[in-house]
Design an enzyme around this catalytic site. Structure first.
Site, short mmCIF file in Angstrom:
data_model
loop_
_atom_site.label_atom_id
_atom_site.label_comp_id
_atom_site.label_asym_id
_atom_site.label_seq_id
_atom_site.Cartn_x
_atom_site.Cartn_y
_atom_site.Cartn_z
CD GLU A 35 6.40 44.04 111.72
OE1 GLU A 35 5.61 43.07 111.02
OE2 GLU A 35 7.51 44.12 112.19
NE ARG A 261 17.71 45.53 121.39
CZ ARG A 261 16.70 44.73 120.83
NH1 ARG A 261 17.04 44.00 119.81
NH2 ARG A 261 15.74 44.20 121.52
CE LYS A 271 7.17 43.92 118.38
NZ LYS A 271 6.56 44.82 117.48
#
Length: 547
Positions: A35, A261, A271
């Site tokens: 994104e 992850r 983020k």
């Protein structure tokens, strides 16, 4: 930089191998879908490494697809930085760049198809009520009073959403699935929402935007992604991913698989929290060397090769784990050790005056890299007055202290043996300078005391040294697992950046061809700024392991 593909076998490769044997797919296609609302961090590097190298290994393709479905937080500048970071890692993605916004017309048609199948409806509940109606893990959801609208009415209302007849937040399109599902994701998830803001790519063409859950699987299908790889937090979303694909008319059916992850000690890879640090000025920007962003690590002096080797060797699993930061630092040091030239510098200077030396200057020959003789030699001036680090002198005798003590012999790096004879202090009682003697016949000779080699400290000539500013970067957080803390302000390390006015040997003035170098016994550094002759700035990349 061209990377040679080496991989460790893992469950994803086993899945792909089986799919190829069974001829489920002729070619393999993966994707990396960031994104564009921030910078890439080292966790993204793991995903990039996995997706692009799978494509490379199987002669397939990997798409870079920007998930630009939220114009509130997305920006063209992030697109540029993401592409720049991926290129810096050594991957070519020029011909495979896509945007979810490229498919807005098609995604809109699929939304209408779900409405026509009575599998989606326009809801006018507020955002808070929708959240409240979803229920909990132990309590089923509550059906919206707008859920039973007719197909015709929903199509009309959705069209009104598209053409801006509703205020932002007044309506949304939801999937009609099961408000009692054990999986909260399946309790009538939102597919479209209203946002009256200019999109960096589509301008003001749209005022409704699909959610990630709705657009992502459709984009995968349109791009014929064979293996849609994501991290474990999307495990519960897989059932929705499949539900959407099962209920639309599509030509290709991709499959989602989850892997763990990256979690690193002393780093936060959220983020949202990284944005908080930037917004509230706890760091200078996204590319601050204390940040885990690829741009930050690059500014700190990490090489793309060290990050590549780190990702290559940590492996891919479907079990969450916390990797020690020392693992990453191992690959950073290993890379720097091979290519970095050696110099000497003094962080906290303390003046040494050699009493029995004249005013002459000696030029001492030293290897540029002791582990690579082919790099050649450098010449370092030696004079009557030199600097050593304050940490290399101790006033009180300590048998376990291996550096300079009054009356003890010590060797100056690649130079002479000296002995401290007298200390001069200022009115505050702090050591101002130390008088020593040197043994002129000890240059390049092995000297032992009680059958033990003399310990070594580094130095620079006071007269010939260059004043520099050195940024000493440490962990941004005081605790190994900062991700566990809600209030990250309380665990920020006040000493994450220490700025020192220091001195280095004159050879560093001519540093041009090497981005990184080693200050012996101190650590690895990189050049930050060379605009002015007397304003050299160095960032510490990493400490030497034994110090």
């Amino acid at each position: 930089m061209k990377k040679k593909y080496i991989y460790k076998k893992n469950f994803i490769f086993n899945i792909i191998k089986k799919d190829l044997i069974c001829k489920k797919y002729k070619t393999i296609t993966t994707r990396f879908p960031p994104e564009p609302n921030g910078f890439l961090h080292i966790g993204h590097a793991k995903s990039i490494f996995l997706n692009l190298n799978i494509a490379k290994k199987y002669n397939g393709k990997c798409n870079l697809r920007f998930d630009d479905t939220n114009p509130n937080s997305e920006n063209l500048k992030y697109i540029k930085f993401i592409i720049k970071d991926i290129k810096w890692l050594g991957f070519k993605i020029i011909n495979n760049i896509y945007y979810t916004s490229d498919y807005f017309n098609i995604i809109y048609k699929y939304a209408k198809e779900l409405i026509k199948k009575n599998l989606a409806y326009v809801d006018e509940l507020s955002k808070n009520k929708i959240h409240k109606y979803r229920g909990t893990l132990t309590k089923p959801g509550k059906i919206s009073p707008f859920r039973n609208r007719s197909i015709k009415e929903n199509l009309y209302m959705f069209k009104k959403m598209k053409y801006g007849y509703f205020p932002e937040g007044a309506a949304c399109l939801r999937a009609k699935i099961n408000m009692s599902s054990f999986n909260i994701v399946m309790r009538d998830p939102i597919l479209y929402r209203i946002k009256y803001i200019k999109h960096f790519k589509t301008n003001k063409t749209w005022c409704i935007y699909p959610t990630y859950d709705f657009s992502h699987c459709i984009s995968d299908s349109l791009e014929k992604i064979t293996h849609s790889l994501c991290t474990l937090e999307f495990l519960d979303n897989r059932i929705l991913y499949n539900w959407i694909l099962d209920n639309i008319t599509k030509k290709f059916n991709p499959c989602q698989y989850e892997f763990s992850r990256l979690n690193l000690t002393y780093y936060i890879l959220s983020k949202r929290k990284l944005k908080f640090l930037v917004k509230n000025k706890f760091v200078n920007n996204w590319d601050d060397p204390r940040m885990p962003t690829l741009s930050g690590l690059k500014c700190k002096g990490y090489s793309s090769n060290s990050i590549y080797n780190f990702c290559k060797n940590i492996g891919i699993t479907n079990q969450e784990s916390l990797i020690n930061i020392e693992t990453l630092e191992h690959y950073v040091r290993n890379d720097l050790n091979k290519k970095s030239l050696h110099y000497m510098g003094v962080i906290d200077p303390l003046i040494i005056i050699i009493k029995n030396m004249g005013k002459h200057i000696e030029m001492i020959l030293m290897l540029k890299n002791p582990k690579n003789i082919k790099e050649g030699y450098r010449i370092v001036p030696f004079s009557k007055k030199i600097y050593i680090d304050k940490s290399d002198y101790k006033e009180k005798f300590d048998k376990n202290y291996k550096r300079l003590i009054l009356g003890r012999k010590i060797r100056l790096r690649n130079s002479y043996v000296i002995k401290a004879k007298k200390i001069i202090k200022n009115i505050c009682g702090n050591i101002k300078k130390i008088y020593c003697i040197y043994y002129y016949n000890t240059l390049n000779k092995k000297i032992k005391i009680n059958n033990k080699s003399i310990n070594v400290i580094h130095w620079v000539s006071k007269k010939h040294s260059i004043p520099v500013t050195i940024n000493l970067y440490n962990h941004l957080f005081k605790v190994p697992n900062p991700g566990k803390y809600k209030n990250i302000i309380s665990i920020i390390n006040p000493n994450s950046l220490i700025i020192k006015n220091s001195y280095v040997e004159p050879n560093l003035y001519y540093l041009k061809n090497y981005n990184s170098f080693q200050l012996e016994r101190i650590g690895y550094f990189c050049l930050v700024k060379t605009k002015y002759k007397n304003n050299l700035i160095f960032n510490r990349i990493i400490k030497l392991k034994k110090y």
